[in-house]
Structure formats: C-alpha cells, structure tokens
Design a protein around this motif. Structure first.
Motif, short mmCIF file in Angstrom:
data_model
loop_
_atom_site.label_atom_id
_atom_site.label_comp_id
_atom_site.label_asym_id
_atom_site.label_seq_id
_atom_site.Cartn_x
_atom_site.Cartn_y
_atom_site.Cartn_z
N ASP A 47 0.70 -0.98 0.12
CA ASP A 47 0.14 0.04 -0.06
C ASP A 47 0.85 1.15 -0.11
N ALA A 48 1.98 1.18 0.50
CA ALA A 48 2.98 2.41 0.67
C ALA A 48 3.71 2.44 -0.47
N ASP A 49 4.04 1.46 -1.28
CA ASP A 49 4.96 1.79 -2.44
C ASP A 49 4.55 2.21 -3.48
N ASP A 50 2.99 2.34 -3.62
CA ASP A 50 2.19 3.33 -4.38
C ASP A 50 2.79 4.58 -4.58
N THR A 51 3.03 5.09 -3.44
CA THR A 51 3.34 6.63 -3.20
C THR A 51 4.68 6.90 -3.95
N TYR A 52 5.61 5.69 -3.77
CA TYR A 52 6.75 5.92 -4.68
C TYR A 52 6.88 5.83 -5.98
N HIS A 66 6.65 7.85 -11.66
CA HIS A 66 5.97 8.06 -12.90
C HIS A 66 5.79 9.45 -13.13
N GLN A 67 5.51 10.38 -12.06
CA GLN A 67 5.42 11.57 -12.61
C GLN A 67 6.77 12.43 -12.77
N ARG A 68 7.65 12.16 -12.03
CA ARG A 68 8.86 13.00 -12.13
C ARG A 68 9.56 12.35 -13.28
N PHE A 69 9.66 11.17 -13.82
CA PHE A 69 10.42 10.69 -14.96
C PHE A 69 9.49 10.08 -16.02
N ALA A 70 8.26 10.44 -16.14
CA ALA A 70 7.53 10.15 -17.32
C ALA A 70 7.80 8.77 -17.77
N PHE A 71 7.76 7.90 -16.82
CA PHE A 71 7.98 6.63 -17.04
C PHE A 71 7.10 5.88 -17.93
N ARG A 72 7.64 5.25 -18.73
CA ARG A 72 7.22 4.37 -20.09
C ARG A 72 7.52 2.89 -20.34
N PRO A 105 14.40 5.50 -24.78
CA PRO A 105 14.37 5.17 -23.27
C PRO A 105 13.12 5.19 -22.73
N ALA A 106 13.10 4.59 -21.55
CA ALA A 106 11.87 4.26 -20.77
C ALA A 106 11.36 5.59 -19.71
N ILE A 107 12.56 6.40 -19.63
CA ILE A 107 12.24 7.57 -18.66
C ILE A 107 12.69 8.99 -19.50
N GLU A 108 12.19 10.01 -18.93
CA GLU A 108 12.93 11.28 -19.22
C GLU A 108 14.18 11.39 -18.44
N GLU A 109 15.38 11.21 -19.12
CA GLU A 109 16.46 11.02 -18.31
C GLU A 109 16.99 12.37 -17.90
N PRO A 110 17.14 12.56 -16.50
CA PRO A 110 17.64 13.87 -16.02
C PRO A 110 18.90 14.52 -16.30
N VAL A 167 14.34 1.07 -3.21
CA VAL A 167 14.55 0.24 -4.35
C VAL A 167 13.21 -0.20 -5.08
N LEU A 168 12.89 0.12 -6.25
CA LEU A 168 11.74 -0.30 -7.00
C LEU A 168 12.01 -1.37 -7.92
N ASP A 169 10.98 -2.30 -8.11
CA ASP A 169 11.21 -3.39 -8.92
C ASP A 169 10.03 -3.73 -9.70
N TRP A 170 9.99 -3.29 -10.98
CA TRP A 170 8.65 -3.33 -11.77
C TRP A 170 7.67 -4.60 -11.30
N GLN A 171 6.73 -4.36 -10.76
CA GLN A 171 5.65 -5.32 -10.40
C GLN A 171 5.88 -6.25 -9.48
N HIS A 172 6.96 -5.93 -8.74
CA HIS A 172 7.50 -6.74 -7.49
C HIS A 172 7.47 -5.98 -6.23
N GLN A 173 8.34 -6.70 -5.35
CA GLN A 173 8.54 -5.98 -3.85
C GLN A 173 9.33 -4.75 -3.90
N THR A 174 8.66 -3.70 -3.26
CA THR A 174 9.68 -2.53 -3.02
C THR A 174 10.32 -2.73 -1.72
N TYR A 175 11.65 -2.12 -1.67
CA TYR A 175 12.52 -2.23 -0.43
C TYR A 175 12.97 -0.98 0.09
N ARG A 176 13.33 -0.81 1.06
CA ARG A 176 14.17 0.32 1.76
C ARG A 176 15.67 -0.27 1.90
N PHE A 177 16.55 0.47 1.35
CA PHE A 177 17.83 -0.25 1.35
C PHE A 177 18.82 0.81 2.11
#
Length: 492
Positions: free
Chosen positions: A333-338, A343-349, A356-361, A407-417
């Motif tokens: 439930d919390a990883d949706d925030t990240y 998605h918003q910051r990097f226009a993830f595609r 590329p899949a993001i707008e590289e900063p 640490v974000l893993d597409w469609q998998h578990q999110t971690y704090r590292f």
C-alpha cells in the motif's frame, strides 16, 4: 508486448494456446503448440536469455490425463502415490496447502478461479527461499532451458509427462486427515525441538504480526481440532491456555524453543491464509493488517525463520544477535506513493520497445550494458556482479552511513535499502540487483534527485545525480560504452 513481467506474459500466451487446442490433442502436440505460440510472439531480436518461458499443468478431459509440461507440480484427491514428476518436499507442501485453501473458498462460494487463485495467493508466502531447493536447470533467465519454449521435464529432458487417472477430473480438494498428517509436528524429528533459538532479528512489526496471528487461536468458535494436531497440542484447551505464554515470549523478546517457533509461524500462516482451518475472512478486521501488508511482512518472517523451523538453522541463544537489516520490505500500500512519484517525475514508459523508458534527468549518463549481455555465461555473471559491486561502492561514497534509499522493482516487492549496512555484510544477497537482469530495477534517494535506473530490454543503466555520476560513471565507462550523456551542470 504489454508492459507486464515475463512470467505473466508467458502465462497469458500459454492460456491462449491451451484454449485453442483441438479436442484430440495429446501431450506431444500440446507441448509443440505452446512452444510455437511463445516463439511466434517473441521479437526475434530479443536475446535468448531474456525470452520468457513457462511451465504448465494441463488436464485433458477427453484423455483423462494430467500433463506436466516443465518443472511444475499438481495435486488432487485420490492421486496415486508416486504419480507425476517427483516433487521436492517444499513443492508438495505448497501444492497441498494451495489445494486446501481453494477447497475452502469453493465451499464458501463466490470464487471464480478463472479470475483469481486464492490458493496460490495463500501458498506463495509460505514458500521459503527457493534457492536451496530450486532445480538448477530452471534457475534464472540464463538457466539451461531453451528460452521462449514450454520447458519439458528435467527428468526426461525430451518429453512432457502424462499421468493417467480414472477420475473424471482432478479435484482441487484434499482429504483433511491427509492434510493434517502432512503438517503434524512429530515428536521424533531428527532435530532438537527443545533447543532455545534466538529471534532477536525479528522487527517490531514482524513480532506484532506473529502476536496477532497467535492470539487468533483464543477464539472459542469452531472445532479446529486439526490445528490442535498440527501445532502439537493434546486438545483445544491446551492450545488456548498456551497462547498467552507464547505471546509473552514475543513481547519480552525472550528466546523460544524451536517447537514454539514453529507454532508461532504456523499458527499465523493458518489464521491468515485458511478459512478451513483458520479465519481468513476475518483476518483484516481482527488484526488491522490488509492481505497485501500481511503477505509482505509474513514473507520476511518466513525468510528469517525457515531455517529454524526446518531444523537447518541452529540459531541458538548463545549466538551473536543479528545485525540491523540492510533491506526492509515496504508494504504494498505504501509503495504506490513511490511509484506514483516516479511516474510523474520521470514520465516512466514501461515496455519492451520503449527506449529510453524515462525522461533522463540532467545530469545523467546512460551506460550500454550490451557487452555484458553478449558475453559468455561466465562473462555475463562476472559483469553483472561487477556492476552491483561498483554501484554499491559508489553509493557508500555519496550517501551518509545512516541514509537509506528506495529500491523499486517493476511489479515486484519494493524495499528500503541501507547501502552502508549491506556493504559490511559478508553474506550479501541482493533481493533486487542494480544490474537489470529481467526487469526494471530502480535505486532512488527519497527526493529522487539521485539514483540508478536499469532497463533490461535496452540493456542500459542510467546514472543520475551529480555526486553519483562523478563517483560511478568513470568506473563503468572505463570498460563499457556510453549510450547517452546529459552532463549539463557538472564542471569539467
């Protein structure tokens, strides 16, 4: 291809192929049909080690056969002993537990197995780390099965197996007495069940979940005699009277016996996952934990306690308490925030052809990992390890010792590292690696100004943030080519 994980994509392709099978199909023709369907849908330029594969169990009503295509198991009531491929004990237990949950949900009604599989959802967190029991021939995207095919059994390596059954159809239910016998805690186990073990590595939320799971068994309703047997008590009264003692051990952070450790874990698993033996439908209202949060926390508990409850890990009280964790799962439930912020910051595609899949900063440098993917098996393994090690070294240089990242893993578990904590571990195990071996792997500071984005299909690594670019890029580009560069804002 849709932006889903390789496993889910392969599953959808197999479902499509199965529904199109002719009525007179046999196991050989079915295997060929699944294999060709997967091959037709995979882009030919996709490297072999990145092509999805699948394992499937199919029941043929016409032939009254169960077909095992790949390293996969099944179970049904009345299945003859020894039928099917030999299964590891863990696979048998998981399949039986899954069948029991499905049977309970079917009895209750309102379950559409074409839409959801409550048994799989319940059994999945109970499968402790598979690295100890997995078949080497099916390990990882660079395993030895031909990628993009419906893998055949590891025993014959040439043909799928077909098991005859006189029953008109496999029944997902299993006899409750057999289920109980499979899970009973025998007194003659080859391990010391009275040995005192150290549970100091459990986090407060993990202790809370076990406490709530154990407390569920104070409820007076229901017979639940099978649970009494499973947990090793003489009767329901003895179980109920022992709840307070076990909860007190948890609250006091005191050592517990291996037998009590098993009781705490199994009691929580049954209370949460099973409506036949526990109170699955009441779990959230009773405990305040959602199903998703429960699975996340319970999975962490299982990974820590699996060796103890199976008699493999003798973490006795004399041993040194475990150090602070370097990885901590973030509730779903919390990883949706990240993910929303990313998605918003990097226009993830997301997508296999989105490059590329993001707008590289700016500043950032995108490194080409193609030479690693194109190398031999040994070169691939060494290159991936080098990427992970160099990235960890760079993170410890630019981050403070107590700083954690997400640490974000597409469609998998999110971690704090915590990189500094992890760097000091002698037995480093990456739940999610920096090297993008199979999916999008993203390492980010909380403000998302600094991080690493791994693209598995473009085979690139985008490093961004001025300090991290300065610390990591020179070491990578000394042996890997640059794909793109946005260095505005860095002097020199």
């Amino acid at each position: 291809m849709p932006a889903v994980s390789g496993g889910r994509w392969a599953m959808a392709a197999c479902v499509s192929a199965i529904t199109a099978l002719p009525e007179d199909a046999d196991v050989e023709s079915a295997t060929l049909r699944l294999t060709s369907t997967l091959a037709e849908r995979i882009a030919p330029e996709l490297p072999a080690h990145l092509r999805p594969s699948a394992s499937v169990t199919i029941y043929s009503r016409r032939r009254r056969q169960v077909w095992q295509i790949g390293d996969v198991g099944f179970s049904y009531a009345g299945m003859p002993a020894g039928a099917g491929q030999p299964r590891k004990p863990l696979d048998r237990i998981a399949a039986d537990f899954r069948a029991a949950v499905i049977a309970a949900e079917i009895a209750i009604g309102g379950v559409d197995l074409a839409v959801s599989d409550p048994g799989r959802a319940a059994a999945r967190p109970s499968c402790w780390p598979r690295t100890r029991t997995a078949s080497a021939r099916c390990a990882g995207p660079r395993g030895s099965w031909p990628a993009g095919t419906a893998s055949t059994t590891a025993l014959t390596c040439a043909s799928a197996s077909a098991d005859k059954t006189s029953r008109p159809a496999p029944d997902p239910r299993i006899a409750i007495n057999e289920y109980a016998a499979g899970y009973r805690l025998p007194d003659d186990q080859p391990v010391d069940m009275d040995a005192q073990v150290d549970l100091s590595n459990l986090t407060p939320v993990e202790r809370l979940l076990l406490r709530l799971g154990m407390t569920e068994w104070e409820r007076p309703d229901g017979d639940r005699q099978m649970v009494v047997d499973l947990l090793g008590y003489r009767d329901r009264r003895e179980l109920s009277s022992d709840v307070r003692r076990l909860v007190g051990l948890l609250d006091a952070s005191r050592p517990v016996s291996r037998r009590d450790c098993r009781r705490l874990l199994l009691a929580t698993e049954l209370a949460f996952a099973s409506e036949t033996l526990g109170w699955a439908r009441d779990w959230t209202s009773d405990t305040g934990f959602t199903d998703r949060d429960t699975i996340t926390v319970l999975r962490g508990i299982q990974e820590k306690l699996a060796g103890i409850v199976h008699g493999v890990d003798d973490r006795l009280t004399a041993s040194t308490p475990s150090a602070r964790p370097a990885w901590e799962p973030i509730p779903m439930d919390a990883d949706d925030t990240y993910w929303d912020a990313f998605h918003q910051r990097f226009a993830f595609r997301p997508g296999m052809r989105s490059w590329p899949a993001i707008e590289e900063p700016r500043p950032s440098v995108t490194v080409d990992l193609g030479p690693i993917f194109a190398g031999s098996h040994a070169q691939f393994a060494a290159g991936a390890d080098a990427i992970n090690s160099l990235a960890l070294a760079a993170l410890t240089r630019v981050l403070d010792p107590d700083t954690s990242i997400v640490v974000l893993d597409w469609q998998h578990q999110t971690y704090r590292f915590w990189p500094h904590v992890f760097a000091c571990r002698s037995d480093q195990q990456w739940p999610t690696t920096v090297f993008p071996n199979g999916d999008y792997y993203i390492f980010l500071t909380e403000d998302m100004h600094t991080g690493i984005f791994g693209h598995p299909w473009e085979q690139t690594l985008c490093i961004f943030g001025e300090q991290l670019v300065s610390a990591l890029v020179p070491t990578l580009t000394s042996w890997l080519p640059v794909k793109r560069s946005n260095l505005d804002g860095i002097d020199g």
